[in-house]
Design a protein around this motif. Structure first.
Motif, mmCIF file in Angstrom:
data_model
loop_
_atom_site.group_PDB
_atom_site.id
_atom_site.type_symbol
_atom_site.label_atom_id
_atom_site.label_comp_id
_atom_site.label_asym_id
_atom_site.label_seq_id
_atom_site.Cartn_x
_atom_site.Cartn_y
_atom_site.Cartn_z
ATOM 1 N N SER A 167 10.346 -65.430 21.074
ATOM 2 C CA SER A 167 11.583 -65.482 20.328
ATOM 3 C C SER A 167 11.586 -66.674 19.375
ATOM 4 O O SER A 167 12.004 -66.580 18.223
ATOM 5 C CB SER A 167 12.729 -65.523 21.332
ATOM 6 O OG SER A 167 13.763 -66.299 20.873
ATOM 7 N N GLU A 168 11.045 -67.779 19.870
ATOM 8 C CA GLU A 168 10.962 -68.975 19.033
ATOM 9 C C GLU A 168 10.100 -68.708 17.803
ATOM 10 O O GLU A 168 10.467 -69.024 16.679
ATOM 11 C CB GLU A 168 10.336 -70.064 19.885
ATOM 12 C CG GLU A 168 10.626 -71.457 19.467
ATOM 13 C CD GLU A 168 9.990 -72.420 20.478
ATOM 14 O OE1 GLU A 168 9.354 -73.377 20.048
ATOM 15 O OE2 GLU A 168 10.117 -72.160 21.697
ATOM 16 N N GLN A 205 11.729 -66.439 15.299
ATOM 17 C CA GLN A 205 12.737 -67.161 14.508
ATOM 18 C C GLN A 205 12.069 -67.922 13.369
ATOM 19 O O GLN A 205 12.553 -67.940 12.251
ATOM 20 C CB GLN A 205 13.500 -68.159 15.391
ATOM 21 C CG GLN A 205 14.425 -67.535 16.397
ATOM 22 C CD GLN A 205 15.476 -66.646 15.758
ATOM 23 O OE1 GLN A 205 15.806 -66.807 14.579
ATOM 24 N NE2 GLN A 205 15.961 -65.697 16.515
ATOM 25 N N GLN A 213 18.789 -69.521 22.349
ATOM 26 C CA GLN A 213 17.955 -68.473 21.771
ATOM 27 C C GLN A 213 18.481 -67.096 22.128
ATOM 28 O O GLN A 213 18.387 -66.160 21.353
ATOM 29 C CB GLN A 213 16.523 -68.645 22.228
ATOM 30 C CG GLN A 213 15.761 -69.437 21.198
ATOM 31 C CD GLN A 213 14.401 -69.823 21.663
ATOM 32 O OE1 GLN A 213 13.991 -69.483 22.764
ATOM 33 N NE2 GLN A 213 13.695 -70.532 20.840
ATOM 34 N N GLN A 230 20.918 -66.089 19.640
ATOM 35 C CA GLN A 230 20.364 -65.551 18.387
ATOM 36 C C GLN A 230 20.373 -64.030 18.446
ATOM 37 O O GLN A 230 20.733 -63.342 17.493
ATOM 38 C CB GLN A 230 18.914 -66.011 18.189
ATOM 39 C CG GLN A 230 18.747 -67.483 17.966
ATOM 40 C CD GLN A 230 19.030 -67.896 16.546
ATOM 41 O OE1 GLN A 230 19.494 -67.085 15.755
ATOM 42 N NE2 GLN A 230 18.778 -69.150 16.234
ATOM 43 N N ARG A 231 19.980 -63.571 19.593
ATOM 44 C CA ARG A 231 19.887 -62.132 19.760
ATOM 45 C C ARG A 231 21.267 -61.484 19.747
ATOM 46 O O ARG A 231 21.468 -60.427 19.159
ATOM 47 C CB ARG A 231 19.183 -61.855 21.091
ATOM 48 C CG ARG A 231 19.203 -60.416 21.405
ATOM 49 C CD ARG A 231 18.398 -60.103 22.607
ATOM 50 N NE ARG A 231 18.455 -58.678 22.790
ATOM 51 C CZ ARG A 231 17.943 -58.059 23.813
ATOM 52 N NH1 ARG A 231 17.331 -58.738 24.744
ATOM 53 N NH2 ARG A 231 18.035 -56.768 23.900
ATOM 54 N N ARG A 280 22.397 -61.209 16.257
ATOM 55 C CA ARG A 280 21.648 -60.163 15.556
ATOM 56 C C ARG A 280 22.227 -58.790 15.880
ATOM 57 O O ARG A 280 22.498 -57.986 15.014
ATOM 58 C CB ARG A 280 20.201 -60.246 16.023
ATOM 59 C CG ARG A 280 19.210 -59.843 15.018
ATOM 60 C CD ARG A 280 17.959 -60.657 15.196
ATOM 61 N NE ARG A 280 17.370 -60.527 16.509
ATOM 62 C CZ ARG A 280 16.892 -61.544 17.207
ATOM 63 N NH1 ARG A 280 16.977 -62.761 16.722
ATOM 64 N NH2 ARG A 280 16.333 -61.357 18.373
ATOM 65 N N ALA A 290 24.009 -65.442 10.127
ATOM 66 C CA ALA A 290 22.897 -66.260 10.611
ATOM 67 C C ALA A 290 23.445 -67.251 11.623
ATOM 68 O O ALA A 290 24.550 -67.777 11.448
ATOM 69 C CB ALA A 290 22.253 -67.005 9.455
ATOM 70 N N LEU A 291 22.695 -67.452 12.666
ATOM 71 C CA LEU A 291 23.103 -68.438 13.664
ATOM 72 C C LEU A 291 22.250 -69.682 13.482
ATOM 73 O O LEU A 291 21.030 -69.616 13.513
ATOM 74 C CB LEU A 291 22.918 -67.879 15.078
ATOM 75 C CG LEU A 291 23.325 -68.823 16.210
ATOM 76 C CD1 LEU A 291 24.841 -68.921 16.288
ATOM 77 C CD2 LEU A 291 22.792 -68.335 17.537
ATOM 78 N N ALA A 335 21.306 -73.079 15.116
ATOM 79 C CA ALA A 335 21.427 -73.801 16.385
ATOM 80 C C ALA A 335 21.060 -75.262 16.177
ATOM 81 O O ALA A 335 20.080 -75.570 15.505
ATOM 82 C CB ALA A 335 20.527 -73.174 17.440
ATOM 83 N N GLU A 347 19.269 -78.259 20.343
ATOM 84 C CA GLU A 347 18.756 -77.378 21.402
ATOM 85 C C GLU A 347 18.094 -78.143 22.535
ATOM 86 O O GLU A 347 17.922 -77.612 23.618
ATOM 87 C CB GLU A 347 17.723 -76.407 20.815
ATOM 88 C CG GLU A 347 18.314 -75.383 19.894
ATOM 89 C CD GLU A 347 17.246 -74.485 19.321
ATOM 90 O OE1 GLU A 347 16.219 -75.019 18.879
ATOM 91 O OE2 GLU A 347 17.433 -73.266 19.314
#
Lengths: 748, 155
Positions: free
Chosen positions: A22-23, A26, A414, A417-418, A421, A432-433, A435, A438
């Motif tokens: 996921s990172e 992104q 994270q 983020q999903r 989306r 858009a998120l 962050a 973190e």
């Protein structure tokens, strides 16, 4: 390790891998991706696939395979992903996470969205959709090898040009008697061979005598045995390391004298082998993995075959780097992947036990200190200064133990983020998120229990906060809405903020709804913050139609309850046209808190310092009677109801509030303040929170217990519940302040 | 008199006898964790009268139940001469305030008599059986009666 243990490890590692995935995705979206990012994503997917294959998780393998194929094309530069492709990659990552979750729940269900994403992936990979459900690709490949003659190869040591010629012709003879479970446990002989190749010259010879005929053939089983001769200056330990997880399956013996004949003894076998000398690895890496397949197998990327196949949860760093190096070499890629940060997986229960014991130690220290003081020892005596050291060390120990439980909020963010989306997709919005912070660490329990309220708030922000692109453009804002999610430490608390740049709260509408639902009287005059706070009332949901996302009847009140139960606060502020900001402040840990030790009705109690605004010793004229028994505190021009804590908790009955009492002003989230009348305040200290519910049950007005320096238990008051117990005095007061109209309130 | 179902004739059982409200009771030894001196407890708000409060047992918070009060035999005036029996009931730990702890009885299942069905209130539910002892009889306490009432549904 039992199979279940292995599986548990697999899922735990999947979590890490999915996080890396996921990172990486992104970063790709943000356009910060380099070769290594794509490689990292690829490796994560491949590792999941490899291990999933070992556990027979077909859906996962199928999907991961398609995903991997696309990633490989990106990696090799065949495919330059456009926005659409990037989107597909993101969605695929989400889907993979879903599949892992399903597999963990032992479900073979295929998620609804999977076929669509698979089609897209196939489109991107440029292959015909084909069913890979049954064949673990690496097995497929090895069987090809079996059918067409496995060719023993000499794999030259990697980087031979620099390495001196092996002066030592000694070596080892290894017989690998593959068990039928070799593949199921996630091992791949090719990996072993390439690892051996890093040690010296390798000659392998495959014994296929175990192959069954036709029908009996099980593609998941391994029927092959290998004889391996390894030559070069290496230690036996190094060789044994390679077979670390296969110790029972192989025999390793040193070669006493140079044996140039190789496997002369294996004459009873079909001589299918030819020795290919001098086959430089650099030129034809794929040979090791795929000896000339006759029919075109699925376009399995060559490096993948010798890339890391997750050893069913027994991944070793050695395997990792040894496997990755030859994989990268043909591409001319520079460095092996960064060595993953080593972490320790510990059963949380053990840590909790440790935390408990350390808590006891601190209490014990306090008990000793108190007893010594009672003995009348001078504070500058030796023993007292030793005791100070003891206290210091105990605190240090406690902090260290607490730090074990601390986790960065990154995985949580994270996940958000999903959520953004998905919510944006459903609603046709562009969001858009962003962050921030973190790396902020908070207690593990907090991370877990924050997930739900945070998800809800983020969905709300997308659903209600951010406007549609058309509206945004009309308002002169960029079409892309931004939600900023940030975490930071603020004076012993953790502050989490969710800020959107949407339309802001529609206060008029909120008030209308609250009135129509009977939450506030129609003629109520509310200030702006009061209107904003209506959002947190139970039964309030502004969604005009029930969407799939937010507005399912559970509203912000649930969020608030969840945050409050964690000892936190949530506040809201909003500017029309500019957006809304939700701030959550949470204690760093649930196990220890700052408390004020108070005495009321002969009992020792602890008030959470976070809710104490100030302590007041009132002058007689400041306490004014109100109704028959009620008292109000006049403070700086406002009136605050006084609640007798002893009476309220039922320790005493009908005790009068007098100006002898000390008042503790506590804040209420909903409105106004309340002053608690107590007899004495004795201390302010950190207390270890002990649950009452373990051996007793929940008590209204009491949140937990703690143990004081004298070893006795003190109850920790639950200020929010105290306010509820006291009736909605705070609210009544707010109305009184406005109307300045005396009416009898239930004060008792 | 028939024997209670849960004990077979041949079972060899050990009970700890205690005095509460002037009567002899007993609890199976496997349920007993430890016996302590009485020390002042921290009162709980809104608790039933038999729950005196909570005590610190090496870091665990355990409720203390006045057994005499719980059995309807009147409140016990706790003093340092009184004893706290720490018992485990299910996964809960509870302290019982009793007058004194007397002895350990070793009996076989056949020596246990059924509690006669009589009386009102808690009695039929709180006594599992009777054991004859020298000075009369000892009543076997049902585990559920030991818990504070807020926990009884749970147990």
């Amino acid at each position: 390790m039992s199979r279940d243990d292995l599986k548990a490890t697999f899922f735990a590692e999947c979590e890490d891998l999915l996080e890396q995935l996921s990172e990486g995705s992104q970063e790709m979206i943000a356009g910060n991706a380099d070769d290594e990012t794509v490689n990292a994503i690829f490796r994560a997917v491949h590792s999941i696939k490899g291990a999933a294959g070992a556990f027979g998780l077909e859906n996962l393998v199928t999907f991961a395979h398609c995903f991997e194929t696309v990633l490989d094309r990106v990696r090799s530069g065949d495919l330059v992903p456009d926005t659409d492709a990037l989107h597909t990659i993101l969605r695929s990552g989400d889907m993979l996470a879903d599949l892992v979750e399903l597999a963990q729940a032992d479900s073979k269900e295929i998620p609804e969205a999977m076929p669509a994403i698979l089609d897209k992936l196939n489109e991107l990979s440029g292959t015909e959709p084909h069913d890979t459900a049954d064949d673990d690709v690496s097995i497929d490949m090895d069987m090809d090898a079996g059918f067409f003659g496995f060719q023993p190869i000499i794999l030259d040591p990697i980087g031979e040009d620099e390495a001196p010629e092996p002066t030592d012709e000694s070596g080892f003879r290894i017989r690998l008697a593959a068990s039928s479970d070799l593949f199921r446990n996630g091992h791949d002989p090719v990996l072993l061979f390439s690892e051996l190749a890093a040690l010296g010259r390798v000659e392998t010879r495959c014994d296929m005598s175990g192959l069954p005929a036709g029908d009996e053939f099980d593609p998941e089983r391994c029927y092959l045995n290998w004889d391996i001769t390894l030559r070069g200056p290496m230690t036996e330990a190094a060789v044994r390391d390679v077979f670390m997880f296969l110790e029972d399956l192989c025999e390793i013996e040193p070669i006493e004298e140079p044996d140039t004949t190789g496997f002369a003894s294996a004459e009873d076998q079909e001589p299918v082998a030819t020795v290919l000398e001098d086959l430089p690895f650099e030129d034809s890496a794929p040979v090791a993995a795929r000896p000339a397949p006759r029919t075109a197998p699925p376009p399995e990327p060559a490096p993948a075959a010798i890339d890391l196949a997750l050893g069913a949860g027994t991944r070793s760093a050695a395997l990792d780097s040894a496997a990755a190096e030859p994989a990268d070499r043909p591409k001319g890629a520079k460095a092996p992947p960064p060595v993953p940060q080593t972490t320790l997986r510990v059963d949380p229960e053990r840590v909790d036990r440790l935390i408990n014991t350390v808590g006891e130690l601190i209490i014990n220290q306090a008990v000793i200190a108190q007893k010594l003081l009672e003995m009348g020892l001078a504070t500058n005596s030796d023993i007292m200064s030793d005791l100070d050291d003891y206290q210091y060390l105990a605190r240090e120990l406690q902090e260290g133990v607490m730090a074990i439980r601390a986790q960065p909020v990154k995985p949580l963010f994270q996940r958000m983020q999903r959520i953004v989306r998905e919510a944006a997709d459903v609603l046709g919005k562009e969001v858009a998120l962003v962050a921030e912070g973190e790396g902020t660490e908070i207690d593990k329990t907090l991370v877990e229990r924050l997930a739900e309220p945070l998800t809800h708030m983020i969905r709300n922000a997308v659903d209600h906060g951010i406007e549609t692109p058309e509206k945004r453009i009309a308002a002169g804002k960029p079409a892309l809405g931004t939600i900023r999610l940030s975490a930071a430490h603020r004076s012993g608390d953790v502050l989490i903020e969710i800020a959107d740049d949407g339309a802001g709260l529609n206060r008029k509408r909120i008030l209308e709804i609250a009135v129509s639902k009977g939450l506030v009287p129609g003629d109520a005059k509310l200030t702006e913050p009061e209107i904003d706070n209506l959002l947190f009332m139970a039964g309030f949901s502004t969604a005009e139609k029930v969407t799939n996302l937010s507005g399912r009847g559970v509203g912000m009140d649930v969020v608030k309850t969840a945050i409050t139960s964690l000892g936190g606060k949530v506040t809201i502020s909003s500017r029309p046209g500019e957006g809304t900001l939700f701030s959550i402040s949470l204690p760093l840990t649930l196990a220890v808190m700052d408390g004020m030790v108070i005495h009321a009705a002969g009992q020792t109690l602890v008030a959470p310092l976070s809710s104490v605004l100030e302590t007041i010793r009132p002058r007689p004229q400041d306490v004014v009677p109100y109704g028959r028994e009620g008292r109000l505190l006049s403070i700086r021009g406002t009136y605050v109801p006084i609640v007798h804590l002893g009476n309220l908790l039922g320790f005493t009955c009908g005790d009068e509030i007098s100006s002898d009492n000390i008042l503790i002003l506590i804040r209420s989230e909903r409105s106004g303040h309340v002053a608690l009348a107590v007899d004495e305040i004795s201390d302010q200290r950190q207390v270890v929170v002990k649950s009452l519910e373990g051996n007793y049950g929940a008590i209204e007005g009491i949140s937990a217990a703690t143990i004081l320096g004298d070893g006795r238990i003190a109850l920790i008051i639950d200020t929010d519940a105290i306010l509820t117990l006291a009736g909605d005095l705070g609210r009544d007061m707010a109305l009184i302040e406005e109307t300045q109209h005396g009416k009898t309130a239930a004060m008792g | 008199m028939a024997r209670p179902q849960q004990w077979a004739d041949a079972d060899v059982l050990e009970f700890v006898t205690l005095k509460a409200g002037g009567q002899s009771y007993c609890i199976e030894i496997t349920q007993i964790r430890e016996i302590r001196r009485w020390s002042p407890v921290t009162a709980l708000p809104q608790a039933e009268s038999a729950v005196l409060g909570v005590m610190n047992l090496r870091g665990a918070v355990i409720p203390i139940v006045d057994l005499s009060d719980r059995l309807g035999l009147g409140k016990c005036d706790a003093s340092p001469r009184h004893v706290i029996m720490v018992v485990a009931v299910g996964d809960k730990t509870v302290g019982l305030l009793v007058d004194s702890v007397s002895e350990i009885l070793t009996v076989s299942g056949e020596q246990i008599c059924d509690a006669p069905a009589m009386g009102r209130g808690d009695v039929p539910n709180s006594i599992l059986g009777l054991i004859s002892i020298e000075e009369g009889m000892s009543r076997i306490l049902a585990p559920s009666v030991l818990l504070p009432s807020v926990l009884r549904e749970v147990a």
